[in-house]
Design a protein around this motif. Structure first.
Motif, mmCIF file in Angstrom:
data_model
loop_
_atom_site.group_PDB
_atom_site.id
_atom_site.type_symbol
_atom_site.label_atom_id
_atom_site.label_comp_id
_atom_site.label_asym_id
_atom_site.label_seq_id
_atom_site.Cartn_x
_atom_site.Cartn_y
_atom_site.Cartn_z
ATOM 1 N N LYS A 73 -10.818 -11.620 14.888
ATOM 2 C CA LYS A 73 -10.584 -10.247 14.813
ATOM 3 C C LYS A 73 -10.447 -9.552 13.618
ATOM 4 C CE LYS A 73 -8.209 -8.682 18.930
ATOM 5 N NZ LYS A 73 -8.580 -10.084 20.265
ATOM 6 N N VAL A 74 -11.206 -8.342 13.389
ATOM 7 C CA VAL A 74 -10.795 -7.820 11.588
ATOM 8 C C VAL A 74 -9.571 -7.344 11.445
ATOM 9 C CG1 VAL A 74 -12.315 -5.809 10.454
ATOM 10 C CG2 VAL A 74 -13.451 -7.583 12.432
ATOM 11 N N VAL A 75 -9.359 -7.342 10.527
ATOM 12 C CA VAL A 75 -7.475 -7.021 10.660
ATOM 13 C C VAL A 75 -7.431 -5.948 8.896
ATOM 14 C CG1 VAL A 75 -5.105 -7.805 10.119
ATOM 15 C CG2 VAL A 75 -6.691 -8.459 11.044
ATOM 16 N N GLY A 76 -7.059 -4.674 8.692
ATOM 17 C CA GLY A 76 -7.094 -4.035 7.936
ATOM 18 C C GLY A 76 -6.339 -2.552 7.789
ATOM 19 N N PHE A 77 -5.911 -2.256 6.877
ATOM 20 C CA PHE A 77 -6.078 -0.833 6.684
ATOM 21 C C PHE A 77 -5.885 0.306 7.265
ATOM 22 C CE2 PHE A 77 -3.810 2.234 3.442
ATOM 23 C CZ PHE A 77 -3.225 2.352 3.961
ATOM 24 N N LYS A 78 -4.766 0.978 8.181
ATOM 25 C CA LYS A 78 -5.233 1.805 9.176
ATOM 26 C C LYS A 78 -6.129 3.206 8.473
ATOM 27 C CE LYS A 78 -2.303 4.194 13.098
ATOM 28 N NZ LYS A 78 -2.090 4.500 12.968
ATOM 29 N N GLU A 79 -5.414 3.495 7.276
ATOM 30 C CA GLU A 79 -5.925 5.100 6.984
ATOM 31 C C GLU A 79 -7.358 4.540 6.384
ATOM 32 O OE1 GLU A 79 -3.361 6.841 4.128
ATOM 33 O OE2 GLU A 79 -1.814 5.641 4.730
ATOM 34 N N ASP A 80 -7.403 3.013 6.107
ATOM 35 C CA ASP A 80 -9.304 3.246 5.836
ATOM 36 C C ASP A 80 -10.616 2.838 7.053
ATOM 37 O OD1 ASP A 80 -10.923 3.806 3.904
ATOM 38 O OD2 ASP A 80 -10.515 1.838 2.727
ATOM 39 N N TYR A 81 -9.640 3.094 7.821
ATOM 40 C CA TYR A 81 -10.257 1.957 9.017
ATOM 41 C C TYR A 81 -11.737 2.538 9.576
ATOM 42 C CZ TYR A 81 -10.070 6.210 12.180
ATOM 43 O OH TYR A 81 -10.271 7.932 12.971
ATOM 44 N N LYS A 82 -12.332 3.215 9.203
ATOM 45 C CA LYS A 82 -13.650 4.113 9.207
ATOM 46 C C LYS A 82 -14.723 3.688 8.127
ATOM 47 C CE LYS A 82 -12.757 8.987 10.804
ATOM 48 N NZ LYS A 82 -12.615 10.560 10.611
ATOM 49 N N ARG A 83 -13.436 2.722 7.540
ATOM 50 C CA ARG A 83 -14.600 2.211 6.226
ATOM 51 C C ARG A 83 -14.558 0.424 6.503
ATOM 52 N NH1 ARG A 83 -14.051 4.951 0.728
ATOM 53 N NH2 ARG A 83 -11.690 4.230 0.434
ATOM 54 N N ILE A 89 -8.325 -4.695 14.336
ATOM 55 C CA ILE A 89 -6.364 -4.473 14.397
ATOM 56 C C ILE A 89 -6.259 -3.598 12.528
ATOM 57 C CG2 ILE A 89 -4.326 -5.563 13.242
ATOM 58 C CD1 ILE A 89 -5.636 -8.247 15.169
ATOM 59 N N LYS A 90 -5.155 -2.427 13.013
ATOM 60 C CA LYS A 90 -5.515 -1.713 12.088
ATOM 61 C C LYS A 90 -3.467 -1.573 12.084
ATOM 62 C CE LYS A 90 -8.400 1.068 14.209
ATOM 63 N NZ LYS A 90 -8.727 1.520 15.984
ATOM 64 N N LEU A 91 -3.207 -1.871 10.480
ATOM 65 C CA LEU A 91 -1.968 -1.830 10.204
ATOM 66 C C LEU A 91 -1.583 -0.706 8.936
ATOM 67 C CD1 LEU A 91 -2.571 -5.773 8.856
ATOM 68 C CD2 LEU A 91 -1.330 -4.507 11.219
ATOM 69 N N LYS A 92 -0.542 -0.320 8.984
ATOM 70 C CA LYS A 92 0.195 0.338 8.155
ATOM 71 C C LYS A 92 0.812 0.103 6.926
ATOM 72 C CE LYS A 92 2.514 2.730 11.704
ATOM 73 N NZ LYS A 92 2.747 2.826 12.669
ATOM 74 N N ALA A 104 2.525 -12.224 7.451
ATOM 75 C CA ALA A 104 1.794 -11.020 6.060
ATOM 76 C C ALA A 104 2.254 -10.063 6.226
ATOM 77 C CB ALA A 104 0.668 -11.137 5.714
ATOM 78 N N LYS A 105 3.460 -9.344 4.580
ATOM 79 C CA LYS A 105 3.136 -8.490 4.838
ATOM 80 C C LYS A 105 2.127 -7.503 4.150
ATOM 81 C CE LYS A 105 6.359 -5.089 2.954
ATOM 82 N NZ LYS A 105 8.017 -5.329 1.952
ATOM 83 N N VAL A 106 1.690 -6.004 4.269
ATOM 84 C CA VAL A 106 0.996 -5.173 4.113
ATOM 85 C C VAL A 106 1.669 -4.504 3.065
ATOM 86 C CG1 VAL A 106 -0.958 -3.568 4.517
ATOM 87 C CG2 VAL A 106 -0.517 -5.618 6.291
ATOM 88 N N ILE A 107 0.631 -4.006 1.951
ATOM 89 C CA ILE A 107 1.029 -3.402 0.745
ATOM 90 C C ILE A 107 0.098 -2.182 0.104
ATOM 91 C CG2 ILE A 107 2.769 -3.633 -1.757
ATOM 92 C CD1 ILE A 107 3.668 -6.179 -1.235
ATOM 93 N N HIS A 108 0.664 -1.390 -0.005
ATOM 94 C CA HIS A 108 -0.781 -0.491 -0.374
ATOM 95 C C HIS A 108 -0.787 0.045 -1.613
ATOM 96 C CE1 HIS A 108 -2.510 3.998 -0.221
ATOM 97 N NE2 HIS A 108 -3.656 2.961 0.340
ATOM 98 N N ILE A 109 -1.818 -0.975 -2.373
ATOM 99 C CA ILE A 109 -2.101 -1.042 -3.562
ATOM 100 C C ILE A 109 -3.445 0.032 -4.174
ATOM 101 C CG2 ILE A 109 -0.594 -2.460 -4.276
ATOM 102 C CD1 ILE A 109 -2.753 -4.350 -3.963
ATOM 103 N N HIS A 116 -6.807 1.010 -0.866
ATOM 104 C CA HIS A 116 -6.647 -0.684 -0.900
ATOM 105 C C HIS A 116 -4.937 -1.553 -0.785
ATOM 106 C CE1 HIS A 116 -7.112 -5.184 -3.051
ATOM 107 N NE2 HIS A 116 -7.875 -4.362 -3.516
ATOM 108 N N ILE A 117 -5.110 -2.746 0.460
ATOM 109 C CA ILE A 117 -4.871 -3.768 0.132
ATOM 110 C C ILE A 117 -4.359 -4.602 0.369
ATOM 111 C CG2 ILE A 117 -3.679 -2.178 2.652
ATOM 112 C CD1 ILE A 117 -4.850 -4.100 4.113
ATOM 113 N N CYS A 118 -2.441 -5.551 0.099
ATOM 114 C CA CYS A 118 -3.147 -6.841 -0.414
ATOM 115 C C CYS A 118 -1.921 -7.336 0.843
ATOM 116 C CB CYS A 118 -1.875 -7.183 -2.422
ATOM 117 S SG CYS A 118 -0.508 -6.000 -1.648
ATOM 118 N N PHE A 119 -2.141 -8.335 0.335
ATOM 119 C CA PHE A 119 -1.996 -9.174 1.942
ATOM 120 C C PHE A 119 -0.787 -10.770 1.453
ATOM 121 C CE2 PHE A 119 -5.827 -7.762 3.798
ATOM 122 C CZ PHE A 119 -5.555 -7.498 5.728
ATOM 123 N N TYR A 120 0.698 -9.985 1.367
ATOM 124 C CA TYR A 120 1.984 -10.956 1.337
ATOM 125 C C TYR A 120 2.450 -12.036 2.102
ATOM 126 C CZ TYR A 120 5.913 -11.874 -1.028
ATOM 127 O OH TYR A 120 7.251 -12.117 -1.358
#
Ligand code: ZN
Ligand code: FE
Length: 253
Positions: A73-83, A89-92, A104-109, A116-120
């Protein structure tokens, strides 16, 4: 949890996170599929999740093939789902991703890219910073503003000092040359450069670094330092102005 460093392309790093209790795995930023598949097969592992910090090809290039081969499963940032290719799995921002034993906590950076996000992985003190924070450097500002990049780095600075930094590229040596030019009084940095050279000489990655190390040595996290301001001839500037000046100088370094 174990983190394995997988060199990809010319100077990229992908990371395989392994939960040894159940042999579940995720890969962070697979630049290409081949080296990841090789590693997994050699270690008799399958792939469960693909985590992307941002949409650049050298961070998502392996998505499709790995997803197809392992049904990962591909996990990434919700607001960038088109790219983000084939995102499932779309995360905020601020959301915690929990699956199996992974947490992992997602932090928008934003700054390098807007999404761009980081995974903490806070339980293990592991932070995957993509192309935002490098060891002794930070990413180029392609889509965001200086202010966005500056405040993204401020967010990272506040994490616990022992947090380990896993970034997207092996740029540390080149970055160190820039740091020392404007931070030549920094004794910690002089020591760190010796360690870097030693690791590279032995064909070892300079990663992971730690927040503590970066706070002491990474010039982009030290824009409030008086010596650095003096070396740049901008004694009265704000930290943001100093940071922006450093970023401009680095772009032409
Ligand atoms: Zn990038
Ligand atoms: Fe990159």
């Amino acid at each position: 949890m174990k983190v394995e460093i997988i060199p990809c392309l010319k100077d990229n790093y992908s990371y395989v996170v392994i939960d040894e209790r159940n042999n579940k795995t995720c890969v962070v930023d697979p630049s290409e599929s081949k080296p990841i598949i090789n590693f997994l097969e050699k270690n008799n592992l399958k792939l469960n999740y693909i985590l992307n910090t941002h949409h650049h090809y050298d961070h998502v290039g392996g998505n499709s093939e790995l997803k197809k081969k392992y049904k990962a499963k591909v996990v990434g940032f919700k607001e960038d789902y088109k790219r983000i290719p084939e995102i499932d799995i779309k995360l905020k921002d601020g959301e915690t991703w929990k699956e199996d034993n992974f947490e992992a906590k997602v932090i928008h950076i934003p700054g390098h890219t807007l999404g761009h996000i980081c995974f903490y992985f806070y339980k293990d003190n592991n932070l995957f910073t993509g192309d935002t924070l490098f060891s002794l450097g930070c990413g180029r500002i392609f889509e965001g503003t200086y202010e966005q990049m500056f405040s993204s780095l401020e967010k990272i600075k506040k994490l616990p000092p022992k947090t380990k930094i896993y970034c997207g590229h092996e740029y540390t040596l080149q970055n160190s040359k820039f740091c020392i030019q404007y931070d030549k009084e920094n004794q910690n940095l002089i020591k760190k450069i010796q360690e870097i050279n030693e690791k590279l000489k032995n064909n070892k990655p300079t990663i992971p670094s730690t927040i503590e190390d970066e706070l002491k040595n990474n010039i982009f996290l030290r824009s409030d330092n008086e010596n650095i301001k003096t070396n740049l001839n901008i004694v009265t500037s704000s930290s943001l102005a100093t940071f922006s000046k450093l970023r401009d100088l680095k772009d032409n370094f």
